[in-house]
Motif scaffolding. Structure first.
Motif: not given
Length: 163
Positions: A95, A118-119
């Motif tokens: 994250e 993205t994560n």
């Protein structure tokens, strides 16, 4: 129990991997790691097998391997100084808030990021088995999504060719 690393030079033929791994299974020897690839000689492949057992077990493994028609040579790599490496791809949660910490672990192990999402991050690490195990342990708190390991490949150190 001691870990033994054995290189097996075999004819590059269909079914050889199955016969070698089948021999281990029939005899009750566990394969902890097996890698196979082309050798320096055309028509021959090199298998690197890691197995555990005492010296008698290693002796039996070598004797049984030589009974297979496609086996050309068996080398106990762990009997001498050797260089061994493994590659792992590790997909870990990253994250935005924890990404700097994960990248710190990656840098510490001299690994590299090969994919960013993205994560998540996908990390490539090369080293001995213990190094990879240690890196995985440090990444576990962040959440490991997937791990793919190649298994050990190895050669003896020095100038002497064993083939």
């Amino acid at each position: 129990m001691k870990k033994h690393t054995v290189a097996v030079i075999v004819n590059d033929q269909p079914g050889v991997l199955q016969r070698v791994s089948g021999l281990f299974g029939r005899r009750g020897f566990n394969i902890e790691s097996i890698t196979v690839g082309a050798s320096e000689e055309v028509g021959l492949s090199r298998m690197v097998i890691v197995s555990s057992g005492d010296d008698h077990t290693l002796e039996q493994i070598i004797k049984q391997l030589y009974k297979l028609i496609d086996v050309i040579k068996v080398i106990d790599l762990s009997a001498n100084a050797m260089v061994s490496r493994e590659l792992a791809l590790i997909k870990v949660n990253a994250e935005p808030s924890t990404r700097p910490e994960v990248l710190g672990v990656v840098d510490t192990f001299r690994a590299s990021v090969v994919d960013i999402a993205t994560n998540t991050l996908m990390v490539q690490v090369v080293g001995d088995t213990e190094k990879i195990d240690a890196m995985i342990e440090l990444l576990k708190p962040y959440g490991i999504r997937e791990v793919s390991r190649t298994g050990v490949t190895a050669l003896n150190r020095g100038n002497v060719s064993k083939l």
